[in-house]
Design a protein around this motif. Structure first.
Motif, PDB file in Angstrom:
ATOM      1  N   ASN A   1      17.018  11.893  20.275  1.00  0.00           N
ATOM      2  CA  ASN A   1      17.242  12.169  21.696  1.00  0.00           C
ATOM      3  C   ASN A   1      18.112  13.401  21.918  1.00  0.00           C
ATOM      4  OD1 ASN A   1      15.799   9.827  22.646  1.00  0.00           O
ATOM      5  ND2 ASN A   1      17.531   8.582  21.973  1.00  0.00           N
ATOM      6  N   ASP A   2      18.327  14.171  20.862  1.00  0.00           N
ATOM      7  CA  ASP A   2      19.163  15.371  20.969  1.00  0.00           C
ATOM      8  C   ASP A   2      18.564  16.347  21.981  1.00  0.00           C
ATOM      9  OD1 ASP A   2      21.513  16.641  19.097  1.00  0.00           O
ATOM     10  OD2 ASP A   2      20.191  18.211  19.871  1.00  0.00           O
ATOM     11  N   THR A   3      19.422  17.152  22.573  1.00  0.00           N
ATOM     12  CA  THR A   3      18.945  18.120  23.579  1.00  0.00           C
ATOM     13  C   THR A   3      18.202  19.301  22.954  1.00  0.00           C
ATOM     14  OG1 THR A   3      21.090  19.258  23.506  1.00  0.00           O
ATOM     15  CG2 THR A   3      20.802  17.536  25.175  1.00  0.00           C
ATOM     16  N   LYS A   4      18.384  19.520  21.654  1.00  0.00           N
ATOM     17  CA  LYS A   4      17.759  20.656  20.976  1.00  0.00           C
ATOM     18  C   LYS A   4      16.535  20.196  20.183  1.00  0.00           C
ATOM     19  CE  LYS A   4      20.893  23.496  22.439  1.00  0.00           C
ATOM     20  NZ  LYS A   4      20.565  24.521  23.469  1.00  0.00           N
ATOM     21  N   ARG A   5      15.406  20.852  20.430  1.00  0.00           N
ATOM     22  CA  ARG A   5      14.160  20.432  19.801  1.00  0.00           C
ATOM     23  C   ARG A   5      14.190  20.559  18.278  1.00  0.00           C
ATOM     24  NH1 ARG A   5      10.106  25.345  21.759  1.00  0.00           N
ATOM     25  NH2 ARG A   5      11.234  27.047  20.751  1.00  0.00           N
ATOM     26  N   GLY A   6      14.876  21.604  17.772  1.00  0.00           N
ATOM     27  CA  GLY A   6      14.965  21.772  16.324  1.00  0.00           C
ATOM     28  C   GLY A   6      15.696  20.619  15.662  1.00  0.00           C
ATOM     29  N   VAL A   7      16.709  20.117  16.339  1.00  0.00           N
ATOM     30  CA  VAL A   7      17.461  18.972  15.815  1.00  0.00           C
ATOM     31  C   VAL A   7      16.578  17.735  15.821  1.00  0.00           C
ATOM     32  CG1 VAL A   7      19.493  17.520  16.125  1.00  0.00           C
ATOM     33  CG2 VAL A   7      19.636  19.972  16.600  1.00  0.00           C
ATOM     34  N   ARG A   8      15.843  17.525  16.915  1.00  0.00           N
ATOM     35  CA  ARG A   8      14.967  16.355  17.007  1.00  0.00           C
ATOM     36  C   ARG A   8      13.872  16.400  15.941  1.00  0.00           C
ATOM     37  NH1 ARG A   8      14.920  17.997  22.410  1.00  0.00           N
ATOM     38  NH2 ARG A   8      12.649  18.269  22.462  1.00  0.00           N
ATOM     39  N   LYS A   9      13.318  17.569  15.742  1.00  0.00           N
ATOM     40  CA  LYS A   9      12.263  17.725  14.744  1.00  0.00           C
ATOM     41  C   LYS A   9      12.784  17.413  13.335  1.00  0.00           C
ATOM     42  CE  LYS A   9       9.053  21.181  12.887  1.00  0.00           C
ATOM     43  NZ  LYS A   9       8.558  22.583  13.005  1.00  0.00           N
ATOM     44  N   THR A  10      13.956  17.925  13.010  1.00  0.00           N
ATOM     45  CA  THR A  10      14.535  17.678  11.688  1.00  0.00           C
ATOM     46  C   THR A  10      14.894  16.215  11.512  1.00  0.00           C
ATOM     47  OG1 THR A  10      15.437  19.924  11.695  1.00  0.00           O
ATOM     48  CG2 THR A  10      16.304  18.408  10.043  1.00  0.00           C
ATOM     49  N   ALA A  11      15.383  15.583  12.580  1.00  0.00           N
ATOM     50  CA  ALA A  11      15.711  14.153  12.515  1.00  0.00           C
ATOM     51  C   ALA A  11      14.466  13.321  12.241  1.00  0.00           C
ATOM     52  CB  ALA A  11      16.376  13.713  13.816  1.00  0.00           C
ATOM     53  N   ALA A  12      13.356  13.671  12.893  1.00  0.00           N
ATOM     54  CA  ALA A  12      12.103  12.947  12.670  1.00  0.00           C
ATOM     55  C   ALA A  12      11.652  13.095  11.224  1.00  0.00           C
ATOM     56  CB  ALA A  12      11.029  13.459  13.621  1.00  0.00           C
ATOM     57  N   TRP A  13      11.708  14.328  10.722  1.00  0.00           N
ATOM     58  CA  TRP A  13      11.351  14.562   9.315  1.00  0.00           C
ATOM     59  C   TRP A  13      12.241  13.745   8.380  1.00  0.00           C
ATOM     60  CZ3 TRP A  13      14.731  16.542   5.677  1.00  0.00           C
ATOM     61  CH2 TRP A  13      14.178  16.772   4.396  1.00  0.00           C
ATOM     62  N   ALA A  14      13.545  13.753   8.651  1.00  0.00           N
ATOM     63  CA  ALA A  14      14.510  13.054   7.790  1.00  0.00           C
ATOM     64  C   ALA A  14      14.250  11.555   7.782  1.00  0.00           C
ATOM     65  CB  ALA A  14      15.936  13.353   8.255  1.00  0.00           C
ATOM     66  N   LEU A  15      13.877  11.000   8.919  1.00  0.00           N
ATOM     67  CA  LEU A  15      13.592   9.563   8.981  1.00  0.00           C
ATOM     68  C   LEU A  15      12.368   9.212   8.139  1.00  0.00           C
ATOM     69  CD1 LEU A  15      14.370   8.950  12.747  1.00  0.00           C
ATOM     70  CD2 LEU A  15      15.547   7.897  10.802  1.00  0.00           C
ATOM     71  N   GLY A  16      11.414  10.113   8.105  1.00  0.00           N
ATOM     72  CA  GLY A  16      10.277   9.895   7.222  1.00  0.00           C
ATOM     73  C   GLY A  16      10.689   9.913   5.767  1.00  0.00           C
ATOM     74  N   GLU A  17      11.586  10.834   5.421  1.00  0.00           N
ATOM     75  CA  GLU A  17      12.083  10.915   4.045  1.00  0.00           C
ATOM     76  C   GLU A  17      12.858   9.668   3.648  1.00  0.00           C
ATOM     77  OE1 GLU A  17      11.736  13.658   1.659  1.00  0.00           O
ATOM     78  OE2 GLU A  17      10.071  13.811   3.067  1.00  0.00           O
ATOM     79  N   CYS A  18      13.626   9.128   4.599  1.00  0.00           N
ATOM     80  CA  CYS A  18      14.415   7.919   4.304  1.00  0.00           C
ATOM     81  C   CYS A  18      13.512   6.722   4.035  1.00  0.00           C
ATOM     82  CB  CYS A  18      15.358   7.618   5.468  1.00  0.00           C
ATOM     83  SG  CYS A  18      16.736   8.776   5.621  1.00  0.00           S
ATOM     84  N   GLY A  19      12.341   6.695   4.671  1.00  0.00           N
ATOM     85  CA  GLY A  19      11.368   5.645   4.390  1.00  0.00           C
ATOM     86  C   GLY A  19      11.770   4.260   4.837  1.00  0.00           C
ATOM     87  N   ASP A  20      12.552   4.168   5.912  1.00  0.00           N
ATOM     88  CA  ASP A  20      13.036   2.881   6.407  1.00  0.00           C
ATOM     89  C   ASP A  20      12.231   2.473   7.644  1.00  0.00           C
ATOM     90  OD1 ASP A  20      14.644   0.816   7.689  1.00  0.00           O
ATOM     91  OD2 ASP A  20      16.257   1.431   6.347  1.00  0.00           O
TER      92      ASP A  20
ATOM     93  N   ASP B   1       8.067  18.506  23.060  1.00  0.00           N
ATOM     94  CA  ASP B   1       7.827  19.588  22.107  1.00  0.00           C
ATOM     95  C   ASP B   1       6.773  19.176  21.080  1.00  0.00           C
ATOM     96  OD1 ASP B   1       8.849  22.255  20.898  1.00  0.00           O
ATOM     97  OD2 ASP B   1       8.877  20.860  19.210  1.00  0.00           O
ATOM     98  N   ALA B   2       5.782  20.044  20.885  1.00  0.00           N
ATOM     99  CA  ALA B   2       4.690  19.752  19.954  1.00  0.00           C
ATOM    100  C   ALA B   2       5.187  19.628  18.515  1.00  0.00           C
ATOM    101  CB  ALA B   2       3.623  20.833  20.039  1.00  0.00           C
ATOM    102  N   GLY B   3       6.166  20.438  18.140  1.00  0.00           N
ATOM    103  CA  GLY B   3       6.701  20.382  16.790  1.00  0.00           C
ATOM    104  C   GLY B   3       7.374  19.055  16.487  1.00  0.00           C
ATOM    105  N   VAL B   4       8.089  18.529  17.470  1.00  0.00           N
ATOM    106  CA  VAL B   4       8.744  17.226  17.308  1.00  0.00           C
ATOM    107  C   VAL B   4       7.687  16.129  17.191  1.00  0.00           C
ATOM    108  CG1 VAL B   4      10.324  15.554  18.338  1.00  0.00           C
ATOM    109  CG2 VAL B   4      10.787  18.007  18.560  1.00  0.00           C
ATOM    110  N   ARG B   5       6.658  16.209  18.033  1.00  0.00           N
ATOM    111  CA  ARG B   5       5.598  15.200  17.994  1.00  0.00           C
ATOM    112  C   ARG B   5       4.898  15.201  16.632  1.00  0.00           C
ATOM    113  NH1 ARG B   5       4.454  17.470  23.126  1.00  0.00           N
ATOM    114  NH2 ARG B   5       2.504  18.406  22.357  1.00  0.00           N
ATOM    115  N   ALA B   6       4.649  16.401  16.109  1.00  0.00           N
ATOM    116  CA  ALA B   6       3.989  16.504  14.805  1.00  0.00           C
ATOM    117  C   ALA B   6       4.863  15.928  13.692  1.00  0.00           C
ATOM    118  CB  ALA B   6       3.651  17.968  14.509  1.00  0.00           C
ATOM    119  N   ALA B   7       6.164  16.219  13.735  1.00  0.00           N
ATOM    120  CA  ALA B   7       7.087  15.704  12.721  1.00  0.00           C
ATOM    121  C   ALA B   7       7.186  14.185  12.799  1.00  0.00           C
ATOM    122  CB  ALA B   7       8.460  16.333  12.901  1.00  0.00           C
TER     123      ALA B   7
END
Length: 206
Positions: free
Chosen positions: A144-163, A178-184
């Motif tokens: 829910n961060d205000t910055k799309r780059g942060v949200r995108k990285t968080a989504a990627w990281a959650l996938g890496e954590c595998g929880d 943001d399309a990048g966040v949706r893709a991540a």
């Protein structure tokens, strides 16, 4: 008498000899010891540069230490998270993730609340590499961060954590503007699904 083609005779079509693959020579114990000594010296030099008065040296060292992967760099890199320049802290966070030492988890978790978006991004990336369960809750909040780059990285990281706990939040992120966040988020959901259906190696089927 018929002769084979150029390739059969070890010749390229141009008439030049074809290249012969070089076999990698096994290094001697002395050579291996020398390589290790050089690596240690290199790490020590990067650690010295991490405290340089010049920004260029510090951020180069912060990045290089992650590639070296030496646990001796953990504490200096943790200290570098508080560097006056965001460039250094961001790269230090990523390098801590690359090295993979659990000592970095708490400092990176604390960095998620930074006012600087690049520090939040670097911390999220590092935590994704570390794949520690303690990061899942804070990373979900970062969706829910205000910055799309942060949200995108968080989504990627959650996938890496595998929880699986992240699945509902990632599903919600599929509606991110943001399309990048949706893709991540979609990629992370796919990763979670794969890990859920993948059989555990060595487990007998009853």
């Amino acid at each position: 008498m018929a002769y084979g083609g150029a390739e059969e005779n070890g010749m390229e079509s141009s008439g030049a000899p074809s290249a012969v693959p070089l076999q990698k020579r096994t290094l001697t114990p002395e050579e291996l010891a020398g390589q290790e000594e050089n690596r240690k010296r290199r790490v020590q030099e990067y650690l010295r540069l991490l405290k340089s008065e010049y920004l260029h040296f510090r951020w180069n060292a912060a990045e290089a230490l992650g590639d070296e992967g030496d646990p001796a760099a953990i504490e200096p890199l943790i200290a570098a998270l508080k560097d006056p320049y965001v460039d250094v802290g961001w790269l230090a966070a990523k390098s801590l993730g690359k090295i993979g030492d659990p000592r970095a988890i708490e400092p990176l978790l604390a960095l998620l609340s930074s006012d600087e978006k690049w520090l939040r991004t670097g911390a999220a990336w590092g935590l994704g590499k570390l794949r520690d369960a303690r990061a899942v809750g804070p990373l979900i909040l970062l969706l829910n961060d205000t910055k799309r780059g942060v949200r995108k990285t968080a989504a990627w990281a959650l996938g890496e954590c595998g929880d699986d706990r992240a699945a509902p939040a990632l599903t919600g992120a599929l509606k991110d503007p943001d399309a990048g966040v949706r893709a991540a988020a979609q990629e992370a959901i796919d990763i979670l699904a794969q890990k859920k259906t993948k059989p555990i190696s060595g487990t007998a089927v009853k």
